[in-house]
Design a protein around this motif. Structure first.
Motif, short mmCIF file in Angstrom:
data_model
loop_
_atom_site.label_atom_id
_atom_site.label_comp_id
_atom_site.label_asym_id
_atom_site.label_seq_id
_atom_site.Cartn_x
_atom_site.Cartn_y
_atom_site.Cartn_z
N HIS A 116 3.48 9.12 1.91
CA HIS A 116 4.53 10.06 1.51
C HIS A 116 3.97 11.47 1.32
O HIS A 116 2.74 11.65 1.23
N ASP A 117 4.84 12.46 1.25
CA ASP A 117 4.44 13.85 1.05
C ASP A 117 3.63 13.99 -0.24
O ASP A 117 3.84 13.26 -1.21
N VAL A 118 2.74 14.97 -0.25
CA VAL A 118 1.83 15.17 -1.38
C VAL A 118 2.43 16.14 -2.40
O VAL A 118 2.76 17.27 -2.07
N ASN A 119 2.58 15.64 -3.63
CA ASN A 119 3.03 16.46 -4.77
C ASN A 119 4.33 17.22 -4.49
O ASN A 119 4.51 18.36 -4.94
N SER A 168 0.84 -1.19 0.00
CA SER A 168 0.00 0.00 0.00
C SER A 168 0.88 1.25 0.00
O SER A 168 1.70 1.44 0.91
N ILE A 169 0.72 2.10 -1.02
CA ILE A 169 1.47 3.36 -1.08
C ILE A 169 0.50 4.49 -1.39
O ILE A 169 -0.24 4.44 -2.38
N ASN A 170 0.50 5.50 -0.51
CA ASN A 170 -0.49 6.57 -0.63
C ASN A 170 0.08 7.91 -0.15
O ASN A 170 1.10 7.95 0.53
N GLN A 171 -0.63 8.96 -0.51
CA GLN A 171 -0.24 10.31 -0.10
C GLN A 171 -0.62 10.55 1.36
O GLN A 171 -1.68 10.11 1.81
#
Length: 410
Positions: free
Chosen positions: A206-209, A174-177
């Motif tokens: 992880h950090d968004v954009n 699972s990898i998400n913002q």
């Protein structure tokens, strides 16, 4: 007698002036029209304008054409708050927004506060893309309507369809913002593990954009050796993740929410074949009539968020057809009550809004990337084929306990 005639003529003139100056319905698009989310924001704006054009072609509303104004939030919540104030000053009745749950969260709170302070001059927010659970949970409020899915609706649809197809496997990554939407996705993937019969071998927020190179994340995925990677990433974070996957030649199936975002298939290349998406709409899942109509009006087939956003406007048009202000002042509360009672027959099936939390009850389409599809993506020979359509009453979940919606007094 002459005086009576003059009074009658004056009254008639006044009525005529009222008819000539009926209040138009004003719609504001507060969207990301510059910055990293521009491509997504522009598609939402396209769909809203398409829908408004259909309303105006049918005669408009309240005796006048519907007016649309764009407000660029530049991809940020503070700018969205400023643009909301501008929209209110311009007399906007209904605002639309889709790109980013964080911005949707800002706007729904701005709408709530404005309406508390200005009874009789309410503003309504139709949310086309902010999917964070809190928007119909602790932040739910009467003047917010969400016309898109949420993480559980997408994840549960993916798990159901992929398991039936034998493509889910037993190990999931699972990898998400790292914000409300990405956290909801991560939670939904974990919650579906027992039903799906899989183990979550690793999960990353992880950090968004802000990340320019996803190669280290792809290396971590490779090391975990999952069968399927679930991601709710969107905008640049999905584009760059797909690029890194393609560059690395990583052979793993992705289960996504936004793989149909323009550029993703081209970035991933052949690696995209076999990847899945759960979505609000897919041209291939319909008879094609709406797709052709949209193309005639806009010059292209509906892509990414355009289809379901156009259906939200269709629902609004249907609701407006049941409300009559006789050319007088527009009451947003009456429009909201009408929208609550509207069921829109989309090409995928009926779309309605649950009164308790204003979450849309809608079909969810699960599709898979194939070669030589009916509707190619990104000028490639790849695109989406429909795997399964989950009906709205099967895709929806119970109202969240945290939603305590206060309804307007009769």
């Amino acid at each position: 007698m002459r005086r009576l005639a003059m009074i009658t003529a004056t009254a008639a003139a006044a009525l005529g002036a009222t008819a000539l100056h009926a209040e138009p319905l004003k719609i504001g698009i507060i969207e990301s029209l510059s910055g990293a989310q521009t491509s997504t924001g522009r598609l939402y704006a396209n769909a809203v304008k398409y829908g408004v054009d259909r309303i105006n072609e049918a005669g408009g509303f309240n005796g006048e054409p519907v007016i649309v104004t764009e407000y660029d939030n530049a991809g940020g919540a503070p700018d969205a708050a400023d643009k909301f104030r501008n929209a209110v000053a311009d007399g906007v009745h209904v605002i639309f927004q889709g790109a980013s749950s964080a911005i949707a969260g800002q706007l729904t709170e701005d709408v709530r506060k404005h309406n508390l302070r200005n009874p009789g001059k309410e503003v309504m927010f139709i949310n086309l893309g902010g999917e964070a659970m809190e928007l119909t949970g602790e932040k739910c409020q009467f003047y917010h309507f969400r016309y898109t899915t949420t993480a559980p609706m997408r994840v549960n649809a993916l798990v159901s369809a992929m398991k039936e197809a034998g493509d889910l496997g037993e190990k999931v990554y699972s990898i998400n913002q790292n914000y409300s939407w990405g956290q909801d996705m991560q939670a939904a993937v974990a919650a579906a593990a027992q039903t799906g019969g899989y183990t979550v071998v690793d999960e990353v927020l992880h950090d968004v954009n802000k990340i320019q190179d996803f190669a280290p994340f792809v290396a971590r995925i490779r090391a975990a050796a999952p069968d399927t990677v679930f991601t709710g990433n969107w905008s640049n974070d999905l584009l760059l993740l797909m690029k890194a996957v393609g560059d690395a030649g990583l052979d793993v199936t992705f289960a996504t929410a936004f793989l149909d975002q323009p550029g993703n298939i081209a970035n991933a290349g052949k690696t995209a074949l076999g990847h899945y998406i759960a979505n609000n709409y897919d041209n291939a899942a319909t008879d094609g009539q709406f797709a052709e109509t949209y193309k005639t009006a806009t010059g292209h087939y509906p892509i990414f968020v355009e289809g379901h956003s156009a259906f939200a406007l269709g629902a609004l048009q249907q609701a407006l057809g049941t409300v009559n202000f006789g050319g007088g002042d527009i009451g947003v509360t009456k429009i909201a009550l009408a929208l609550e009672n509207t069921t829109y027959d989309s090409p995928l099936g009926p779309i309605s809004v649950r009164k308790e939390d204003h979450q849309t009850i809608r079909p969810v389409v699960v599709s898979k990337v194939i070669e030589n599809p009916k509707y190619p993506a990104d000028d490639t020979k790849m695109g989406f084929a429909t795997v399964k359509v989950i009906a709205g009453d099967q895709a929806i979940y119970p109202v969240q306990d945290s939603c305590k919606m206060e309804r307007p007094k009769a």
